[in-house]
Each structure stands twice: as structure tokens, then as C-alpha cells.
Design a protein around this motif. Sequence first.
Motif, PDB file in Angstrom:
ATOM      1  N   SER A   1       0.860  -1.177   0.000  1.00 32.68           N
ATOM      2  CA  SER A   1       0.000   0.000   0.000  1.00 32.68           C
ATOM      3  C   SER A   1       0.895   1.225   0.000  1.00 32.68           C
ATOM      4  N   ASP A   2       0.357   2.365  -0.391  1.00 34.63           N
ATOM      5  CA  ASP A   2       1.220   3.550  -0.363  1.00 34.63           C
ATOM      6  C   ASP A   2       0.435   4.850  -0.398  1.00 34.63           C
ATOM      7  N   LEU A   3       1.137   5.893   0.030  1.00 32.41           N
ATOM      8  CA  LEU A   3       0.684   7.280  -0.047  1.00 32.41           C
ATOM      9  C   LEU A   3       1.501   7.992  -1.111  1.00 32.41           C
ATOM     10  N   GLY A   4       0.835   8.826  -1.927  1.00 32.23           N
ATOM     11  CA  GLY A   4       1.587   9.665  -2.840  1.00 32.23           C
ATOM     12  C   GLY A   4       1.530   9.255  -4.287  1.00 32.23           C
TER      13      GLY A   4
ATOM     14  N   ASN B   1       2.409   6.754  -6.436  1.00 32.79           N
ATOM     15  CA  ASN B   1       1.840   5.530  -7.009  1.00 32.79           C
ATOM     16  C   ASN B   1       0.332   5.468  -6.811  1.00 32.79           C
ATOM     17  N   ALA B   2      -0.145   5.907  -5.650  1.00 33.08           N
ATOM     18  CA  ALA B   2      -1.591   5.927  -5.412  1.00 33.08           C
ATOM     19  C   ALA B   2      -2.301   6.871  -6.380  1.00 33.08           C
ATOM     20  N   GLU B   3      -1.649   8.000  -6.671  1.00 33.35           N
ATOM     21  CA  GLU B   3      -2.204   8.933  -7.655  1.00 33.35           C
ATOM     22  C   GLU B   3      -2.271   8.282  -9.036  1.00 33.35           C
ATOM     23  N   MET B   4      -1.230   7.502  -9.357  1.00 33.34           N
ATOM     24  CA  MET B   4      -1.208   6.789 -10.629  1.00 33.34           C
ATOM     25  C   MET B   4      -2.334   5.761 -10.689  1.00 33.34           C
ATOM     26  N   ILE B   5      -2.568   5.044  -9.594  1.00 35.80           N
ATOM     27  CA  ILE B   5      -3.643   4.048  -9.564  1.00 35.80           C
ATOM     28  C   ILE B   5      -5.006   4.712  -9.714  1.00 35.80           C
ATOM     29  N   LYS B   6      -5.164   5.887  -9.106  1.00 31.41           N
ATOM     30  CA  LYS B   6      -6.416   6.633  -9.290  1.00 31.41           C
ATOM     31  C   LYS B   6      -6.645   6.922 -10.769  1.00 31.41           C
ATOM     32  N   ASN B   7      -5.602   7.359 -11.459  1.00 29.75           N
ATOM     33  CA  ASN B   7      -5.706   7.647 -12.884  1.00 29.75           C
ATOM     34  C   ASN B   7      -5.935   6.369 -13.693  1.00 29.75           C
ATOM     35  N   TYR B   8      -5.282   5.285 -13.276  1.00 31.48           N
ATOM     36  CA  TYR B   8      -5.426   3.997 -13.964  1.00 31.48           C
ATOM     37  C   TYR B   8      -6.873   3.492 -13.887  1.00 31.48           C
ATOM     38  N   GLU B   9      -7.494   3.665 -12.716  1.00 25.58           N
ATOM     39  CA  GLU B   9      -8.878   3.190 -12.544  1.00 25.58           C
ATOM     40  C   GLU B   9      -9.849   3.946 -13.447  1.00 25.58           C
ATOM     41  N   LYS B  10      -9.485   5.168 -13.828  1.00 25.91           N
ATOM     42  CA  LYS B  10     -10.339   5.953 -14.727  1.00 25.91           C
ATOM     43  C   LYS B  10     -10.071   5.633 -16.195  1.00 25.91           C
ATOM     44  N   SER B  11      -8.938   4.955 -16.459  1.00 20.17           N
ATOM     45  CA  SER B  11      -8.512   4.695 -17.837  1.00 20.17           C
ATOM     46  C   SER B  11      -9.227   3.473 -18.427  1.00 20.17           C
ATOM     47  N   THR B  12      -9.247   3.401 -19.731  1.00 22.23           N
ATOM     48  CA  THR B  12      -9.826   2.237 -20.422  1.00 22.23           C
ATOM     49  C   THR B  12      -8.758   1.227 -20.825  1.00 22.23           C
TER      50      THR B  12
ATOM     51  N   GLY C   1      -3.394  -2.069  -4.741  1.00 22.61           N
ATOM     52  CA  GLY C   1      -3.835  -1.718  -6.087  1.00 22.61           C
ATOM     53  C   GLY C   1      -5.223  -1.123  -6.181  1.00 22.61           C
ATOM     54  N   GLU C   2      -5.847  -0.825  -5.035  1.00 22.37           N
ATOM     55  CA  GLU C   2      -7.188  -0.218  -5.041  1.00 22.37           C
ATOM     56  C   GLU C   2      -7.117   1.158  -4.400  1.00 22.37           C
ATOM     57  N   TYR C   3      -7.576   2.168  -5.127  1.00 24.13           N
ATOM     58  CA  TYR C   3      -7.515   3.543  -4.651  1.00 24.13           C
ATOM     59  C   TYR C   3      -8.553   3.785  -3.554  1.00 24.13           C
ATOM     60  N   PHE C   4      -8.136   4.452  -2.464  1.00 22.44           N
ATOM     61  CA  PHE C   4      -9.021   4.688  -1.330  1.00 22.44           C
ATOM     62  C   PHE C   4      -9.159   6.166  -0.994  1.00 22.44           C
ATOM     63  N   GLY C   5      -8.936   7.048  -1.964  1.00 17.93           N
ATOM     64  CA  GLY C   5      -9.109   8.469  -1.708  1.00 17.93           C
ATOM     65  C   GLY C   5      -7.875   9.096  -1.089  1.00 17.93           C
ATOM     66  N   LYS C   6      -8.069  10.232  -0.417  1.00 17.76           N
ATOM     67  CA  LYS C   6      -6.950  10.953   0.195  1.00 17.76           C
ATOM     68  C   LYS C   6      -7.038  10.875   1.718  1.00 17.76           C
ATOM     69  N   GLU C   7      -5.867  10.790   2.364  1.00 14.47           N
ATOM     70  CA  GLU C   7      -5.794  10.669   3.813  1.00 14.47           C
ATOM     71  C   GLU C   7      -4.763  11.640   4.368  1.00 14.47           C
TER      72      GLU C   7
END
Length: 296
Positions: free
Chosen positions: A135-138, A140-151, A266-272
Amino acid sequence: MKNNILMVVNPVSGDIDKSELVEATTIFAEKENLNLVIYNTSGVSDIVNIKVLYKTYKPKRIIVAGGDGTIKMVAEAMEKNDVIIGILPAGSANGLAVDLNLPSTIEENLEIAFHNDYMEIDMISINGKKSIHLSDLGLNAEMIKNYEKSTIRGKWGYVLQTVSTLIDLEDPFTATITGDFSTIECLARMIVIANSKKYGTGVSINPNGVMNDGKFELVILKNLDLVVLGKIITGNMPIDSEDIEIISTDNATITTNVPVSFQIDGEYFGKETKLNIEILPKQMKVAIPNPNNEII
């Protein structure tokens, strides 16, 4: 009377068709004279449904066809139950499978999932949520957020979103980290909460990680310029540099000065702005390729 095996299939993980996996597993179970019970996840009451199936059929093993999120879900459903989890990697990146050195063919993975010895691996509790891998902050998590929106899925999807995220890179955040060690206050681009060594892409982020040692590592990446990033991606993690600090512990609290993107397995959980973290020793039994329970 045939013994029962439960197979949990995530139909949508990794945008991969699971029909070949299911067919191969069905044939394998028939040859072994086992009764295969197949459950397809839906995202609705899956943990409850898996618990009911376990209570009904009492399988000695559960075969999981999915990614890290599906494995974690099954592990949570099987908490305190004596069952071995066999993995058929079928997610976007399959981080746990990479760390366990699982082979690439269905046939080899079926042999391991059905027959091999197991190791008991730890899990991590982060603000009450469980993590089995990384898990991570920063960044990579931002990248996963973008990945989840991608096709675009799979490793190419991760590569494209990594480039996009780096282009739009935000300012570093200030982190205060406390625990059974000297308090750390620093600027960081990313903090990894690691129970293992590698991301599913094969990138080693925590070279000394062990999944059953009762510890997790905090990997603090203070700088992530192209030179540092290039070293990490090519397997030359600069652990002795001022850019990276690694702490091994069984509990910690991370507080940030601003809300920071956060992901679990690998699952985005918002900002903390605050994470309370503790190790949960020996939470799940996982079939492994090495009979000596060692991960190379």
C-alpha cells in the motif's frame, strides 16, 4: 465421497477472460476426483457468500482466480478458518503472485494451488483496512487513481498512467512518522507500506521484505526524480542514498500536512492525512512453489 474444493473467480479482474482458467481447473479437479464448487464474485456481499460456501462445503483449499484484491477478500472471509489459498494469477498486475515467484503457466499454478505446501503470511491493518501486499501514499496511489479511470488495462495501462502522473506531479508532502523508533519528519513524494518486495510490474521497492516475519517496512521516497525513478525501475533500488529511507517495524502512525492519495493492494481509497498501521501476524495460508517455504 469426493472432497470439496472452492474456486473463487473474479470475472472482471485485469479485464481478462477467465473461461480458460475455469475450464482447466474443472478438468484438473475431475482428474483428482474432487468436487469443484465455483463462485463468481459480483461486488455485492461476496465475503458473506464465500463464508456461507465455506460453511456448507468445508473445503480444505480455496482456489482464487483474480488479483490481489480478490485474494485479500477471500483471506478476510476466511479469517480464523484453517484453509489454504491457492492462487491462479488473473489480475491487472498480480503483485502477490510476483512476490511468491509463481510460474507463468496455468498447469504449473494448478499443481501448486491444489497440492503444494503453504506458508502463513502476515497482513497489515491500515486505518482498520487490511493489506496483504503493498500500500502507499503519494505518487503511485495517484497513478492508480488515474489507472482506474482509464480504459487501457494491464501493464501498458500502468506505464501510460505513470508517465501521465509524472507529467502532472504535485508538490511533495510533509510526513511525520511515529512508532517504536525515533520520530521522522520529512518531505516525501511517496511512502510505501510494504509486506513484501515487489509491485506486480516486477519493480522491487522493498528489497529486504519478508511476508511472514511479523514486521512491515515503511519505504520513504523523499525524492523521485528521473534518476532515482530509473534506478528503481531497473532493479537498482538506491537504499543507501539520502533519497530513500526504510524502516522495519510492527506499528506506526503517519500524519501528513495535506490530504495525500492512498491505495491498498492496487485499489484507490481516496486521500488521507493520517494512517494508523499495525502488523497482523500469520493471517492467511498461501500455497507456494518452494517446498521449504522460502521465497527467493
